[in-house]
Write an enzyme that holds these catalytic residues in place. Structure first.
Site, PDB file in Angstrom:
ATOM      1  N   ASN A  43      -3.572  -8.010   1.977  1.00 21.92           N
ATOM      2  CA  ASN A  43      -2.736  -7.468   3.403  1.00 21.92           C
ATOM      3  C   ASN A  43      -2.542  -8.270   4.161  1.00 21.92           C
ATOM      4  O   ASN A  43      -1.630  -8.298   5.396  1.00 21.92           O
ATOM      5  CB  ASN A  43      -3.232  -6.272   4.158  1.00 21.92           C
ATOM      6  CG  ASN A  43      -3.054  -4.592   2.460  1.00 21.92           C
ATOM      7  OD1 ASN A  43      -1.771  -4.778   1.665  1.00 21.92           O
ATOM      8  ND2 ASN A  43      -3.769  -3.918   2.892  1.00 21.92           N
ATOM      9  N   LEU A 219      -8.954   0.748  18.177  1.00 23.11           N
ATOM     10  CA  LEU A 219      -9.420   2.546  18.426  1.00 23.11           C
ATOM     11  C   LEU A 219      -8.264   3.193  18.525  1.00 23.11           C
ATOM     12  O   LEU A 219      -7.824   3.765  19.038  1.00 23.11           O
ATOM     13  CB  LEU A 219      -9.737   2.149  20.093  1.00 23.11           C
ATOM     14  CG  LEU A 219     -11.149   1.044  20.701  1.00 23.11           C
ATOM     15  CD1 LEU A 219     -10.710   0.882  22.218  1.00 23.11           C
ATOM     16  CD2 LEU A 219     -11.990   2.216  19.973  1.00 23.11           C
ATOM     17  N   THR A 247      -1.935   3.552   6.781  1.00 23.82           N
ATOM     18  CA  THR A 247      -2.262   2.774   5.873  1.00 23.82           C
ATOM     19  C   THR A 247      -1.592   1.158   6.735  1.00 23.82           C
ATOM     20  O   THR A 247      -0.858   0.548   6.490  1.00 23.82           O
ATOM     21  CB  THR A 247      -2.479   3.139   4.745  1.00 23.82           C
ATOM     22  OG1 THR A 247      -2.012   4.331   4.565  1.00 23.82           O
ATOM     23  CG2 THR A 247      -2.444   2.452   3.802  1.00 23.82           C
ATOM     24  N   ASP A 251      -5.076  -4.199   9.135  1.00 28.49           N
ATOM     25  CA  ASP A 251      -4.886  -5.163   8.373  1.00 28.49           C
ATOM     26  C   ASP A 251      -3.336  -6.164   9.285  1.00 28.49           C
ATOM     27  O   ASP A 251      -3.830  -7.301   9.444  1.00 28.49           O
ATOM     28  CB  ASP A 251      -4.817  -5.130   6.711  1.00 28.49           C
ATOM     29  CG  ASP A 251      -5.904  -4.454   6.301  1.00 28.49           C
ATOM     30  OD1 ASP A 251      -6.319  -4.613   6.225  1.00 28.49           O
ATOM     31  OD2 ASP A 251      -5.406  -3.507   5.545  1.00 28.49           O
TER      32      ASP A 251
HETATM   33  O1  RIB Z   1      -6.733  -1.191   4.318  1.00 33.31           O
HETATM   34  C1  RIB Z   1      -6.184  -0.498   3.814  1.00 33.31           C
HETATM   35  C2  RIB Z   1      -6.569  -0.734   2.115  1.00 33.31           C
HETATM   36  O2  RIB Z   1      -8.035  -0.603   1.746  1.00 33.31           O
HETATM   37  C3  RIB Z   1      -5.363  -0.389   1.381  1.00 33.31           C
HETATM   38  O3  RIB Z   1      -3.972  -1.415   1.478  1.00 33.31           O
HETATM   39  C4  RIB Z   1      -5.957  -0.188   0.026  1.00 33.31           C
HETATM   40  O4  RIB Z   1      -5.941  -1.091  -1.110  1.00 33.31           O
HETATM   41  C5  RIB Z   1      -7.833  -0.468   1.317  1.00 33.31           C
HETATM   42  O5  RIB Z   1      -8.111  -1.254   0.090  1.00 33.31           O
END
Ligand code: RIB
Length: 305
Positions: A43, A219, A247, A251
């Site tokens: 990611n 945060l 999610t 990243d």
């Molecule tokens: O940071 C999110 C990620 O954490 C997800 O895509 C999952 O695969 C985990 O690795």
């Protein structure tokens, strides 16, 4: 502009939406399922690439369908995969639980083939002409340690995203020019509670005492705290629309931060750029697929100027 080298894992994210998690022994009907690219390292590599950097990814994948999925993805994104090797173990996978009506998530990740990454995977040729090394901790610590130490010796800027975190990870902090935990990771690393901004400042001091050059503590809805020995500034979150899925927001932040440092942005501005990228990522479902593109990041920053 120096290349960004990212060490980490790819995981096929299997995301289930349900009213709640089942108890052991119980079967529960869910309401949605999605399969998409994930893994913090992958990611972050995508986020850095979409933010405008040349990116090389270091990882291991299996000889299976999820491994093929990852290679097609990286090819489409223009990521250099010469340091991705294949093994007979399965490619990484993640179970993502998404509670109905919420943008939050709970994750179990299995690193699979990437769980064998080690110091030998970080070859010196990767570092030639590179500007920034970025790693997280879904692969074994010795690989992360070798990546940070070799990158530092070769003159690269090093970023440690200590996720998932543990107390042991504090031993890596002297190798990190920047450490980028979220609140709970900062708490685990330092042993301090991180609820308020003042708590985050105290954790930032502790992270610097443990050896990090600079702490950038994410945060969530409050933004990020940019904390150095000379300056501690809260960068407010930049919302780009309703949050549908958080999610991979961390990243998005880390990849964009690495890209901005690699192109020579001053560190505080690089952190602002990263906050904008994270704000954009939460408006889309999924992890790897939701990473922000450069034009959208620039537009969001311009709109907040
Ligand atoms: O940071 C999110 C990620 O954490 C997800 O895509 C999952 O695969 C985990 O690795």
């Amino acid at each position: 502009m120096g290349r960004v080298v990212v060490l980490g894992i790819f995981a096929a994210d299997l995301a289930f939406t349900a009213p709640r998690l089942p108890h052991p022994g119980e079967t529960l009907l869910g309401s949605a399922f999605a399969l998409g690219p994930g893994g913090k390292g992958s990611n972050q590599a995508i986020a850095a690439r979409r933010a405008g950097a040349d990116v090389a990814f270091v990882s291991r994948i299996g000889r299976d369908a999820f491994g093929e999925m990852s290679l097609s993805l990286w090819q489409a994104e223009g990521i250099d995969t010469r340091a991705v090797s294949r093994s007979d173990k399965p490619t990484g996978t993640a179970f993502i639980f998404r509670p109905e009506g919420s943008a939050e998530n709970a994750i179990i990740v299995v690193s699979g083939a990437a769980g064998d990454l080690n110091a030998e995977d970080v070859t010196p040729d990767l570092l030639d002409g590179a500007g920034v090394m970025l790693t997280q901790l879904e692969q074994p610590y010795p690989a992360a340690q070798a990546a940070l130490a070799r990158a530092r010796a070769a003159g690269l800027v090093t970023i440690l995203n200590p996720a998932p975190a543990s107390r042991e990870a504090a031993a890596l902090l002297p190798l990190a020019d920047y450490v980028t935990p979220n609140e709970s990771e900062a708490a685990l690393l330092t042993g301090c509670r991180v609820d308020t901004i003042e708590d985050a400042r105290a954790a930032g001091d502790a992270l610097i005492d443990l050896g990090a050059g600079c702490a950038v503590i994410t945060l969530g809805e409050r933004g990020a705290l940019f904390h150095t020995p000379d300056r501690s500034t809260l960068i407010p979150a930049m919302t780009a629309g309703p949050a549908v899925d958080t999610t991979g927001a961390g990243d998005a932040f880390n990849g964009a931060f690495a890209a901005a440092l690699a192109e020579g942005q001053v560190p505080f501005e690089a952190a602002r750029f990263a906050v904008a990228a994270a704000g954009l990522s939460v408006t889309k479902p999924g992890a790897g697929a939701a990473m922000a593109h450069r034009a959208a990041i620039d537009a969001l920053i311009a709109a907040r100027a």
